[in-house]
Design an enzyme around this catalytic site. Structure first.
Site, mmCIF file in Angstrom:
data_model
loop_
_atom_site.group_PDB
_atom_site.id
_atom_site.type_symbol
_atom_site.label_atom_id
_atom_site.label_comp_id
_atom_site.label_asym_id
_atom_site.label_seq_id
_atom_site.Cartn_x
_atom_site.Cartn_y
_atom_site.Cartn_z
ATOM 1 N N HIS A 43 0.835 -1.264 0.111
ATOM 2 C CA HIS A 43 -0.076 -0.115 0.054
ATOM 3 C C HIS A 43 0.736 1.170 0.018
ATOM 4 O O HIS A 43 0.308 2.113 -0.118
ATOM 5 C CB HIS A 43 -0.996 0.080 1.393
ATOM 6 C CG HIS A 43 -0.430 0.370 2.451
ATOM 7 N ND1 HIS A 43 0.458 -0.685 3.202
ATOM 8 C CD2 HIS A 43 -0.215 1.357 3.274
ATOM 9 C CE1 HIS A 43 1.152 -0.191 4.193
ATOM 10 N NE2 HIS A 43 0.559 1.027 4.515
ATOM 11 N N LEU A 88 3.549 2.824 -5.434
ATOM 12 C CA LEU A 88 2.886 3.630 -6.870
ATOM 13 C C LEU A 88 1.441 3.070 -6.900
ATOM 14 O O LEU A 88 0.335 3.814 -6.742
ATOM 15 C CB LEU A 88 3.786 3.834 -7.865
ATOM 16 C CG LEU A 88 3.332 4.345 -9.206
ATOM 17 C CD1 LEU A 88 2.990 5.916 -8.918
ATOM 18 C CD2 LEU A 88 3.958 4.059 -10.511
ATOM 19 N N VAL A 89 1.609 1.807 -7.082
ATOM 20 C CA VAL A 89 0.155 1.175 -7.347
ATOM 21 C C VAL A 89 -0.783 0.964 -6.362
ATOM 22 O O VAL A 89 -1.851 1.379 -6.309
ATOM 23 C CB VAL A 89 0.409 -0.074 -8.144
ATOM 24 C CG1 VAL A 89 -0.860 -0.803 -8.119
ATOM 25 C CG2 VAL A 89 0.999 -0.156 -9.538
ATOM 26 N N SER A 111 2.558 -6.993 -15.540
ATOM 27 C CA SER A 111 3.128 -5.833 -16.090
ATOM 28 C C SER A 111 3.102 -6.298 -17.546
ATOM 29 O O SER A 111 3.317 -7.379 -17.899
ATOM 30 C CB SER A 111 4.651 -5.641 -15.641
ATOM 31 O OG SER A 111 5.530 -5.130 -16.564
ATOM 32 N N SER A 112 3.183 -5.456 -18.465
ATOM 33 C CA SER A 112 3.050 -5.596 -19.848
ATOM 34 C C SER A 112 4.469 -6.161 -20.409
ATOM 35 O O SER A 112 4.578 -6.586 -21.429
ATOM 36 C CB SER A 112 2.680 -4.289 -20.709
ATOM 37 O OG SER A 112 3.751 -3.284 -20.226
ATOM 38 N N CYS A 113 5.596 -6.347 -19.449
ATOM 39 C CA CYS A 113 6.746 -6.698 -20.056
ATOM 40 C C CYS A 113 6.662 -8.292 -19.985
ATOM 41 O O CYS A 113 7.736 -9.035 -20.297
ATOM 42 C CB CYS A 113 7.991 -6.389 -19.221
ATOM 43 S SG CYS A 113 8.051 -7.196 -17.524
ATOM 44 N N TYR A 139 12.042 -10.356 -14.068
ATOM 45 C CA TYR A 139 10.734 -9.642 -13.432
ATOM 46 C C TYR A 139 9.654 -10.267 -14.311
ATOM 47 O O TYR A 139 8.543 -10.765 -13.881
ATOM 48 C CB TYR A 139 10.720 -8.254 -13.813
ATOM 49 C CG TYR A 139 9.392 -7.110 -13.177
ATOM 50 C CD1 TYR A 139 9.435 -7.268 -11.733
ATOM 51 C CD2 TYR A 139 8.965 -6.712 -14.094
ATOM 52 C CE1 TYR A 139 8.291 -6.481 -11.383
ATOM 53 C CE2 TYR A 139 7.646 -6.237 -13.560
ATOM 54 C CZ TYR A 139 7.452 -6.045 -12.162
ATOM 55 O OH TYR A 139 6.352 -5.257 -11.932
ATOM 56 N N LYS A 163 6.432 -12.411 -13.068
ATOM 57 C CA LYS A 163 5.012 -12.075 -13.183
ATOM 58 C C LYS A 163 4.107 -13.164 -13.907
ATOM 59 O O LYS A 163 3.004 -13.207 -13.665
ATOM 60 C CB LYS A 163 4.939 -10.662 -13.835
ATOM 61 C CG LYS A 163 5.628 -9.659 -12.978
ATOM 62 C CD LYS A 163 4.659 -9.306 -11.757
ATOM 63 C CE LYS A 163 5.194 -7.979 -10.904
ATOM 64 N NZ LYS A 163 4.119 -8.237 -9.746
ATOM 65 N N PRO A 223 -0.957 -3.966 -16.234
ATOM 66 C CA PRO A 223 -0.861 -2.771 -16.832
ATOM 67 C C PRO A 223 0.175 -2.544 -17.662
ATOM 68 O O PRO A 223 1.428 -3.120 -17.510
ATOM 69 C CB PRO A 223 -0.734 -1.971 -15.314
ATOM 70 C CG PRO A 223 -0.426 -3.167 -14.269
ATOM 71 C CD PRO A 223 -0.505 -4.424 -14.995
ATOM 72 N N ASN A 256 2.961 0.467 -18.796
ATOM 73 C CA ASN A 256 4.054 1.313 -17.875
ATOM 74 C C ASN A 256 3.201 2.405 -17.275
ATOM 75 O O ASN A 256 2.395 3.140 -17.827
ATOM 76 C CB ASN A 256 5.195 2.060 -18.961
ATOM 77 C CG ASN A 256 6.187 1.092 -19.163
ATOM 78 O OD1 ASN A 256 5.956 -0.047 -19.552
ATOM 79 N ND2 ASN A 256 7.235 1.517 -19.343
ATOM 80 N N HIS A 276 11.800 4.071 -13.161
ATOM 81 C CA HIS A 276 11.261 4.241 -14.483
ATOM 82 C C HIS A 276 11.821 5.529 -15.247
ATOM 83 O O HIS A 276 11.981 6.659 -14.612
ATOM 84 C CB HIS A 276 10.064 3.855 -14.512
ATOM 85 C CG HIS A 276 9.574 2.465 -14.177
ATOM 86 N ND1 HIS A 276 8.962 2.272 -13.007
ATOM 87 C CD2 HIS A 276 9.451 1.383 -14.838
ATOM 88 C CE1 HIS A 276 8.850 0.904 -12.826
ATOM 89 N NE2 HIS A 276 9.278 0.178 -13.936
ATOM 90 N N ARG A 299 15.635 14.465 -13.390
ATOM 91 C CA ARG A 299 16.829 14.846 -14.138
ATOM 92 C C ARG A 299 16.703 16.551 -14.767
ATOM 93 O O ARG A 299 17.554 17.207 -14.660
ATOM 94 C CB ARG A 299 17.297 14.002 -15.285
ATOM 95 C CG ARG A 299 18.766 14.185 -15.886
ATOM 96 C CD ARG A 299 19.292 13.090 -16.441
ATOM 97 N NE ARG A 299 19.063 11.594 -15.702
ATOM 98 C CZ ARG A 299 18.866 10.536 -16.513
ATOM 99 N NH1 ARG A 299 18.773 10.539 -17.628
ATOM 100 N NH2 ARG A 299 18.530 9.590 -15.698
ATOM 101 N N TRP A 323 18.725 8.333 -21.686
ATOM 102 C CA TRP A 323 19.371 7.074 -22.095
ATOM 103 C C TRP A 323 18.797 6.429 -23.282
ATOM 104 O O TRP A 323 17.521 6.547 -23.761
ATOM 105 C CB TRP A 323 19.069 5.977 -21.016
ATOM 106 C CG TRP A 323 19.746 6.387 -19.688
ATOM 107 C CD1 TRP A 323 20.324 7.087 -19.418
ATOM 108 C CD2 TRP A 323 19.346 5.366 -18.465
ATOM 109 N NE1 TRP A 323 20.871 7.165 -17.949
ATOM 110 C CE2 TRP A 323 20.221 6.121 -17.554
ATOM 111 C CE3 TRP A 323 18.395 4.363 -17.913
ATOM 112 C CZ2 TRP A 323 20.003 5.460 -16.029
ATOM 113 C CZ3 TRP A 323 18.474 3.702 -16.954
ATOM 114 C CH2 TRP A 323 19.305 4.478 -15.847
#
Ligand code: GFB
Length: 309
Positions: A12, A15-16, A108-110, A137, A141, A164, A166, A180, A188, A203
């Protein structure tokens, strides 16, 4: 899910998880069970079992995970696979043992193959090789999705999974190297503006395409699916639109007020060339995102300024 239902939000403070907590509180849920890492180590099997036996949650949002950007995924790959496998195995198994009514697992979409046809449909899972920078990762998942499906198949548990795209928004981690792309670049560009620098280096080549979803929209989708979706197949959650990283960098420069130039360090990895989710399934269930990128970036920058004054 009655307003007084006992709901465990794992993660909790992330971020999510923090967005899911905001959503549930806004909807009038009063019986949320929350534990910090100091209070409950989710990688510890016995601790998780004892916690579930004592608390007996009725619903679980599984948002706890070891996460990070492209560099963190690559460098800390052992931690990424181990911690994520442990967290999801412990929580899913304990949820079965304690007869949790419904669990929602966040992936995750990865998880999709690096070169799968775009946009990525739910059924292209496990049809090809993964992007090497986030293989650890992604494998963890994918295992989470399969745990939910197998506990449904063998034991009849109502465990669902969502994937989800990104994410970004309030509560993000603004680490200069491990986060991320959006939070990293907010920091930056802001620091460059404050220091009066003429140039910011980003990058990769800037050519990869990514889809970004504002995290409160994700929380709304999870909340909706917790009420309406009861199937084995995972559900994509995104916007259905993507941008190049170069376009994202330009938008963040504008949001933060950085006026200098942007250059690209191609010795850093690009990652997967494109990661755009096919949103037909969730759109057909009646859900659409609300927050467009420009507006979401403005809120994210305000969050950064508040939290890192
Ligand atoms: O956000 P990001 O790390 O996630 O990077 P991925 C997205 C793109 O932004 C890559 C570029 O092409 C990066 O090379 N980029 C440019 C930067 N400048 C920067 C920077 O300063 N920091 C970062 N981080 N990127 C992650 C996966 O991949 O996405 C995770 O590794 C997870 O497993 C997450 O799925 C959503 O989309 O490349």
């Amino acid at each position: 899910m009655e307003k007084s239902a006992k709901i465990f939000i794992a993660g909790h403070l992330g971020l999510v998880g923090s967005a899911i907590k905001r959503r549930l509180e806004a909807e009038g849920y009063t019986n949320l069970i929350l534990r910090t890492l100091d209070e409950l180590d989710l990688t510890n099997q016995q601790a998780v079992r004892d916690f579930f036996a004592a608390e007996q949650p009725q619903y679980v949002f599984l948002a706890a995970a070891k996460v990070g950007g492209i560099r963190a995924n690559n460098v800390y790959s052992a931690q990424f696979i181990y911690e994520n496998l442990m967290i999801e195995s412990n929580i899913i198994h304990s949820s079965w043992e304690q007869k949790v009514k419904k669990l929602l697992f966040l992936g995750s979409s990865c998880i999709y193959p690096k070169l799968a046809p775009q946009p990525l449909k739910e059924d292209c899972l496990l049809t090809g090789l993964l992007e090497p920078t986030n293989e650890a990762y992604a494998i963890a998942k994918i295992a989470g999705i399969k745990l939910c499906q197998m506990y449904r198949k063998q034991y009849g548990c109502n465990f669902i999974s969502v994937m989800p795209t990104n994410l970004y928004g309030p509560g993000d981690t603004y680490h200069p190297e491990d986060s991320h792309v959006i939070p990293a670049l907010i920091r930056r560009f802001h620091e460059a503006k404050m220091q009066g620098l003429a140039e910011v280096v980003c990058w990769g080549t800037g050519s990869p395409r990514r889809e970004f979803l504002y995290v409160d929209d994700l929380a709304h989708a999870c909340y909706t699916l917790m009420h309406t979706y009861n199937e084995a197949e995972h559900v994509n959650i995104g916007t259905g639109a993507d941008q190049t990283i170069k376009e994202i960098a330009e938008m963040i420069a504008e949001t933060t007020g950085f006026k200098g130039s942007i250059s690209w360090d191609s010795s850093k990895p690009d990652g997967t060339p494109q990661k755009l989710l096919d949103m037909s399934k969730l759109h057909s269930l009646g859900w659409r995102h609300k927050t467009e990128l420009k507006e979401g970036l403005k809120i994210a920058y305000e969050d950064f300024l508040k939290r890192y004054p």
